[in-house]
Design an enzyme around this catalytic site. Structure first.
Site, short mmCIF file in Angstrom:
data_model
loop_
_atom_site.label_atom_id
_atom_site.label_comp_id
_atom_site.label_asym_id
_atom_site.label_seq_id
_atom_site.Cartn_x
_atom_site.Cartn_y
_atom_site.Cartn_z
N CYS A 109 12.04 -45.87 -14.52
CA CYS A 109 13.14 -43.76 -13.89
C CYS A 109 12.36 -44.46 -12.43
O CYS A 109 12.94 -45.37 -11.47
CB CYS A 109 13.00 -43.64 -14.70
SG CYS A 109 14.27 -42.24 -14.30
N HIS A 214 13.76 -45.12 -19.92
CA HIS A 214 12.60 -44.59 -20.90
C HIS A 214 12.27 -45.29 -22.44
O HIS A 214 12.30 -45.19 -23.01
CB HIS A 214 12.28 -43.74 -20.71
CG HIS A 214 13.28 -42.97 -19.85
ND1 HIS A 214 11.99 -42.48 -18.71
CD2 HIS A 214 13.69 -42.27 -18.39
CE1 HIS A 214 11.70 -41.64 -17.99
NE2 HIS A 214 13.69 -41.14 -17.84
N GLU A 216 9.26 -46.08 -22.34
CA GLU A 216 8.42 -45.16 -23.65
C GLU A 216 8.55 -43.98 -23.90
O GLU A 216 7.43 -43.45 -25.10
CB GLU A 216 7.06 -43.79 -22.60
CG GLU A 216 7.47 -43.04 -21.83
CD GLU A 216 9.18 -43.54 -21.44
OE1 GLU A 216 9.46 -44.40 -20.35
OE2 GLU A 216 9.31 -42.49 -20.05
#
Ligand code: MN
Length: 237
Positions: A109, A214, A216
């Protein structure tokens, strides 16, 4: 076999005057076989010099907008909050660890935006205000952030295509800024349906990859796990 040790850029909470971390960044690295360690948010040259030598790779995390002065622009009203400490620390770290020492780096990001700016590219300070894509597309989804929001169309022949073995993947999207002019040192690996660049790599480095989405938040997704695995694999050598 001991795990590669990965320096993770800390997140910064302006209101609480605090460093913090999201578990997904740490879990993604750990599940991929790395050992994640949150770094100090220091701009001390000797501290950063030692950090660069100590770690096998670096994760450039999400966060605040990048100061537009770094790409020669005034901060417009549509730009979000910035974090000068992170801008300074990450600029130094990228220059020493990635450019000078060729250590692997993975950007997420803010990370893709940072790499692009540090390598001479520019950003849209606010996509809804400044970006006219091929079609209207929302890049700032509502929670839950682990759910996909739009497609990423992967460039045939790119290392990302080789890794994932597919032409498109569904990705989440929690960003209001994005790449405007791509750095000449970066190569696009994926775009959104509206044409916005969503993944890049730096071809003349061991491993400098970055994504606008993202992974994660979506470690349940095999594509997200594979991204972390490719990063950790590069950190082993
Ligand atoms: Mn997006």
């Amino acid at each position: 076999m001991s795990r590669p040790v990965i320096g993770v850029i800390p997140l910064w909470d302006e209101e609480r005057d605090s460093l913090w971390m999201l578990p997904g960044y740490m879990d993604g690295i750990e599940q991929a076989g790395g050992l994640p360690v949150v770094l100090p948010l220091s701009t001390d040259r000797s501290v950063l010099g030692q950090v660069c030598r100590l770690y096998d790779g670096f994760l450039f995390t999400g966060g605040q907008d990048i100061f537009p002065g770094l790409y020669g622009e005034e901060k417009s009203a549509c730009c979000g909050s910035i974090c000068g400490k992170r801008d300074d620390m990450e600029s130094l770290l990228f220059s020493r660890a990635v450019i000078d020492l060729n250590k692997p780096a993975f950007g997420i990001c803010r990370g893709i935006q940072l790499f692009n700016v540090l390598l001479g590219g520019t950003l849209n300070q606010d996509l809804p205000a400044q970006y006219k894509g091929n079609l209207p597309l929302c890049h700032q989804q509502e929670p839950p952030y682990g759910s996909p929001s739009h497609q990423a169309i992967i460039e045939p022949g790119s290392p990302l295509h080789a890794l994932l073995g597919t032409d498109t993947i569904a990705v989440n999207s929690c960003h209001h800024q994005g790449i405007r002019e791509l750095s000449r040192e970066l190569v696009c690996m994926a775009v959104a349906e509206d044409g916005l660049i969503e993944a890049v790599h730096m071809p003349d480095r061991k491993f400098v990859w970055a994504v606008q989405w993202h992974p994660e938040y979506s470690l349940h997704d095999e594509n997200s796990r594979r991204l972390f695995e490719a990063f950790i694999e590069a950190c082993r050598s």
